[in-house]
Design a protein around this motif. Structure first.
Motif, PDB file in Angstrom:
ATOM      1  N   HIS A  26       0.845  -1.182   0.000  1.00 24.22           N
ATOM      2  CA  HIS A  26       0.000   0.000   0.000  1.00 24.22           C
ATOM      3  C   HIS A  26       0.890   1.244   0.000  1.00 24.22           C
ATOM      4  CE1 HIS A  26      -4.226  -1.296   0.480  1.00 24.22           C
ATOM      5  NE2 HIS A  26      -3.657  -2.423   0.842  1.00 24.22           N
ATOM      6  N   PRO A  27       0.592   2.201  -0.872  1.00 23.77           N
ATOM      7  CA  PRO A  27       1.485   3.356  -0.999  1.00 23.77           C
ATOM      8  C   PRO A  27       1.268   4.407   0.079  1.00 23.77           C
ATOM      9  CG  PRO A  27      -0.294   3.513  -2.593  1.00 23.77           C
ATOM     10  CD  PRO A  27      -0.458   2.193  -1.908  1.00 23.77           C
ATOM     11  N   VAL A  28       2.351   5.048   0.450  1.00 22.58           N
ATOM     12  CA  VAL A  28       2.332   6.238   1.299  1.00 22.58           C
ATOM     13  C   VAL A  28       3.108   7.316   0.545  1.00 22.58           C
ATOM     14  CG1 VAL A  28       3.042   7.258   3.502  1.00 22.58           C
ATOM     15  CG2 VAL A  28       2.206   4.898   3.424  1.00 22.58           C
ATOM     16  N   CYS A  29       2.436   8.404   0.255  1.00 20.98           N
ATOM     17  CA  CYS A  29       3.025   9.475  -0.560  1.00 20.98           C
ATOM     18  C   CYS A  29       3.585   8.914  -1.868  1.00 20.98           C
ATOM     19  CB  CYS A  29       4.080  10.252   0.218  1.00 20.98           C
ATOM     20  SG  CYS A  29       3.373  11.261   1.535  1.00 20.98           S
ATOM     21  N   GLY A  30       2.815   8.027  -2.475  1.00 19.90           N
ATOM     22  CA  GLY A  30       3.119   7.561  -3.816  1.00 19.90           C
ATOM     23  C   GLY A  30       4.077   6.404  -3.923  1.00 19.90           C
ATOM     24  N   LYS A  31       4.545   5.851  -2.779  1.00 22.08           N
ATOM     25  CA  LYS A  31       5.512   4.753  -2.850  1.00 22.08           C
ATOM     26  C   LYS A  31       5.124   3.689  -1.830  1.00 22.08           C
ATOM     27  CE  LYS A  31       9.888   5.513  -1.560  1.00 22.08           C
ATOM     28  NZ  LYS A  31      11.272   6.029  -1.674  1.00 22.08           N
ATOM     29  N   PRO A  32       5.193   2.397  -2.195  1.00 23.31           N
ATOM     30  CA  PRO A  32       4.839   1.340  -1.252  1.00 23.31           C
ATOM     31  C   PRO A  32       5.604   1.485   0.058  1.00 23.31           C
ATOM     32  CG  PRO A  32       5.166   0.412  -3.427  1.00 23.31           C
ATOM     33  CD  PRO A  32       5.612   1.844  -3.507  1.00 23.31           C
ATOM     34  N   ILE A 244       7.572  15.863   4.100  1.00 22.72           N
ATOM     35  CA  ILE A 244       8.072  16.164   2.753  1.00 22.72           C
ATOM     36  C   ILE A 244       7.897  17.647   2.439  1.00 22.72           C
ATOM     37  CG2 ILE A 244       7.645  15.776   0.288  1.00 22.72           C
ATOM     38  CD1 ILE A 244       6.876  12.873   1.060  1.00 22.72           C
ATOM     39  N   ASN A 245       6.724  18.178   2.728  1.00 24.79           N
ATOM     40  CA  ASN A 245       6.475  19.591   2.439  1.00 24.79           C
ATOM     41  C   ASN A 245       7.411  20.489   3.239  1.00 24.79           C
ATOM     42  OD1 ASN A 245       4.461  18.785   0.721  1.00 24.79           O
ATOM     43  ND2 ASN A 245       2.766  19.481   1.984  1.00 24.79           N
ATOM     44  N   GLU A 246       7.616  20.146   4.500  1.00 21.37           N
ATOM     45  CA  GLU A 246       8.537  20.944   5.320  1.00 21.37           C
ATOM     46  C   GLU A 246       9.942  20.928   4.731  1.00 21.37           C
ATOM     47  OE1 GLU A 246      10.413  21.138   9.850  1.00 21.37           O
ATOM     48  OE2 GLU A 246       8.710  19.827   9.427  1.00 21.37           O
ATOM     49  N   LYS A 247      10.393  19.767   4.300  1.00 20.17           N
ATOM     50  CA  LYS A 247      11.732  19.664   3.712  1.00 20.17           C
ATOM     51  C   LYS A 247      11.875  20.603   2.516  1.00 20.17           C
ATOM     52  CE  LYS A 247      12.594  16.547   0.691  1.00 20.17           C
ATOM     53  NZ  LYS A 247      12.803  15.278  -0.049  1.00 20.17           N
ATOM     54  N   HIS A 248      10.880  20.589   1.627  1.00 22.89           N
ATOM     55  CA  HIS A 248      10.963  21.442   0.439  1.00 22.89           C
ATOM     56  C   HIS A 248      10.896  22.924   0.808  1.00 22.89           C
ATOM     57  CE1 HIS A 248      11.055  18.361  -2.617  1.00 22.89           C
ATOM     58  NE2 HIS A 248      10.037  17.742  -2.047  1.00 22.89           N
ATOM     59  N   MET A 249      10.043  23.265   1.747  1.00 22.38           N
ATOM     60  CA  MET A 249       9.954  24.682   2.134  1.00 22.38           C
ATOM     61  C   MET A 249      11.254  25.161   2.760  1.00 22.38           C
ATOM     62  SD  MET A 249       5.993  25.176   3.420  1.00 22.38           S
ATOM     63  CE  MET A 249       5.853  23.681   4.413  1.00 22.38           C
ATOM     64  N   ARG A 250      11.887  24.330   3.574  1.00 23.00           N
ATOM     65  CA  ARG A 250      13.170  24.721   4.169  1.00 23.00           C
ATOM     66  C   ARG A 250      14.281  24.782   3.129  1.00 23.00           C
ATOM     67  NH1 ARG A 250      12.687  25.387   9.406  1.00 23.00           N
ATOM     68  NH2 ARG A 250      11.061  24.290  10.574  1.00 23.00           N
ATOM     69  N   HIS A 262       0.313  17.781  -2.368  1.00 23.21           N
ATOM     70  CA  HIS A 262       0.804  16.409  -2.205  1.00 23.21           C
ATOM     71  C   HIS A 262       2.052  16.220  -3.063  1.00 23.21           C
ATOM     72  CE1 HIS A 262      -3.051  14.831  -0.359  1.00 23.21           C
ATOM     73  NE2 HIS A 262      -3.391  16.035  -0.787  1.00 23.21           N
ATOM     74  N   ILE A 263       3.167  15.897  -2.425  1.00 21.43           N
ATOM     75  CA  ILE A 263       4.447  15.725  -3.123  1.00 21.43           C
ATOM     76  C   ILE A 263       4.995  14.352  -2.779  1.00 21.43           C
ATOM     77  CG2 ILE A 263       6.750  16.655  -3.509  1.00 21.43           C
ATOM     78  CD1 ILE A 263       5.746  19.312  -2.363  1.00 21.43           C
ATOM     79  N   SER A 264       5.420  13.601  -3.782  1.00 19.70           N
ATOM     80  CA  SER A 264       5.961  12.268  -3.523  1.00 19.70           C
ATOM     81  C   SER A 264       7.305  12.359  -2.812  1.00 19.70           C
ATOM     82  CB  SER A 264       6.130  11.499  -4.838  1.00 19.70           C
ATOM     83  OG  SER A 264       7.290  11.941  -5.519  1.00 19.70           O
ATOM     84  N   ALA A 265       7.677  11.261  -2.180  1.00 21.57           N
ATOM     85  CA  ALA A 265       8.933  11.220  -1.443  1.00 21.57           C
ATOM     86  C   ALA A 265      10.144  11.348  -2.358  1.00 21.57           C
ATOM     87  CB  ALA A 265       9.016   9.920  -0.646  1.00 21.57           C
TER      88      ALA A 265
END
Length: 456
Positions: A26-32, A244-250, A262-265
């Motif tokens: 089952h995927p979480v943020c687009g990846k199993p 994931i969103n926090e990482k990109h914003m930082r 929603h952004i994939s890992a």
């Protein structure tokens, strides 16, 4: 430097998921979720990764490929029994074995490394990753002695009412001395409420043998979440999406509304790019710097250049160059490639086609199986007629071509460099360079005809 091995437990069916899909897939943020676990382990200095598979084994192997070795737990008899299946691969090796569940996608490499470092510093034969839970229901409890040392792990179903009040829980992640682990596994029995062979029983066995057993308490309870049902899956999705969103914003990305983004890992996004509300970015998408994405754009496994604008559009398995504009309401289907300074306007569909620099398809057009050069203008309502009901054919449009509105380019056909296609033409033959093609019926006006129809 000791060798480190990893055993990933991924054999359970996951009946509480109530799904035809094997639980760890089952995927979480687009990846199993099991792939999250494996990828996080791979970022450490791991010698071997062994994944224990059972239900859906072939599907797991196909998804993970050569990221891991595999052993089969044909009958699910408990976590100790699962780890024991790795004995032929690992039991003779010197080193430390990390045991992780395949349904814990949030556990970070930093936490696993901290667990290993603590295990080494304590000279322990086993170290448990523990956490303090607000609601420990369902988790094994960590019981400590008067000196604060780990005395026992008691599963929820075997715990007394007093033991159930303990809030320090077993996360299901461990470090073991590898040889001590496989020797102790032979002594585990199934005298418990479930009739299963529990991996935590190894802790008590090692203690009785006088070995050092330690526990490392993580401050990040959320990342130890095990996904057993759809509700927990949604919790994992929400928590990971926030990370994931926090990482990109930082890292310099502006996300206008993180709650709807929603952004994939595996996505990579450049600095000073702006994501407007409702964006969904999936797979291994790469977005450059200074872009504006959204609102409500959906991008999957695609490459987006710098200073490009994607507005309310869908882009699938395609590439888009620098300073290009797509949308609103455009659709790039797989294997499409746009150059730099290209314009794809509203209600335009591009499929398996290449457009050169500075070319424009501004509105209401379909470009399929086409190779379009530079500085080409394709007018409103024009299409490449690429399908005869059985086969697909290619349209070639060379540099500096002007295609008038409402033109049909019936493939296979080539429009030569600098040619001009008159509006409303249906082109079925190649057009030479610098030629004007007019392919439409001659207009004829019937004077006074309307009055004969008695419409007034």
């Amino acid at each position: 430097m000791t060798n480190i091995f990893a055993v990933v437990l991924a054999a359970g069916q996951g009946t509480r998921m109530k799904s035809k899909l094997y639980k760890v897939l089952h995927p979480v943020c687009g990846k199993p979720m099991v792939e999250h676990v494996i990828d996080n382990i791979q970022s450490l200095n791991i010698e071997k990764i062994v994944t224990v598979v059972g239900h859906g084994a072939q599907m797991v192997k196909e998804k993970l490929g050569d990221k891991s070795e595999y052993v089969l737990q044909a009958e699910q008899l408990g976590t100790a029994h699962a780890v024991q299946q790795a004995e032929p691969i690992l039991s003779s090796l010197e080193g430390t074995t990390l045991v992780v569940c395949g349904d814990t996608p949030l556990i970070r490499p930093e936490t696993m490394q901290a667990l290993f470092d603590y295990h080494t510093s304590q000279n322990a034969k086993a170290t448990i990753l523990t956490a303090v839970a607000g609601d420990p229901t369902g988790y094994g409890r960590i019981l400590r002695d008067a000196e604060g040392n780990v005395a026992q792990i008691v599963e929820q179903k075997d715990a007394t009412e007093e033991q159930k009040l303990v809030t320090e829980i077993n996360t299901g992640t461990y470090c073991f001395d590898n040889k001590a682990l496989f020797q102790a596994l032979k002594l585990v029995n199934n005298n418990n409420a479930q009739g299963e062979y529990y991996l935590p029983d190894v802790i008590e066995i090692l203690q009785k043998q006088g070995e050092i057993v330690s526990a490392f308490v993580t401050d990040h309870f959320d990342e130890t979440l095990g996904v057993n049902d759809r509700f927990a899956l949604s919790q994992a999705e929400q928590l990971m999406r926030a990370q994931i969103n926090e990482k990109h914003m930082r890292n310099g990305v502006t996300i206008i509304n993180p709650a709807t983004t929603h952004i994939s890992a595996d996505a990579v996004i450049g600095a000073d790019t702006v994501l407007q509300p409702g964006c969904i970015i999936e797979g291994k998408t790469r977005i450059g710097e200074d872009c504006v994405i959204g609102p409500n754009s959906h991008i999957v496994d695609s490459l987006i250049g710098n200073a490009t604008t994607i507005h309310s559009s869908v882009i699938l398995n395609s590439s888009v160059g620098d300073a290009t504009a797509v949308g609103p309401f455009a659709h790039l289907r797989p294997d499409s490639s746009l150059g730099n300074h290209v314009k794809i306007g509203n209600f335009v569909e591009v499929k398996k086609s290449k457009l050169g620099d500075h070319s424009k398809v501004s509105h209401l057009s379909y470009i399929g199986d086409a190779e379009v050069g530079e500085n080409v203008n394709i007018g409103c309502g024009s299409i490449t007629v690429n399908y005869d009901g059985k086969n697909k054919f290619k349209t070639v449009i060379e540099d500096d071509v002007f295609v008038g509105c409402n033109s049909n380019l019936v493939a296979p056909v080539t429009l030569g460099e600098g040619s001009f296609i008159a509006a409303g033409s249906t082109v079925t033959k190649d057009v030479p360079s610098d030629a004007l093609a007019i392919a439409r019926a001659r207009q004829e006006n019937k004077l006074g005809y309307v009055s004969k129809l008695n419409l007034k």
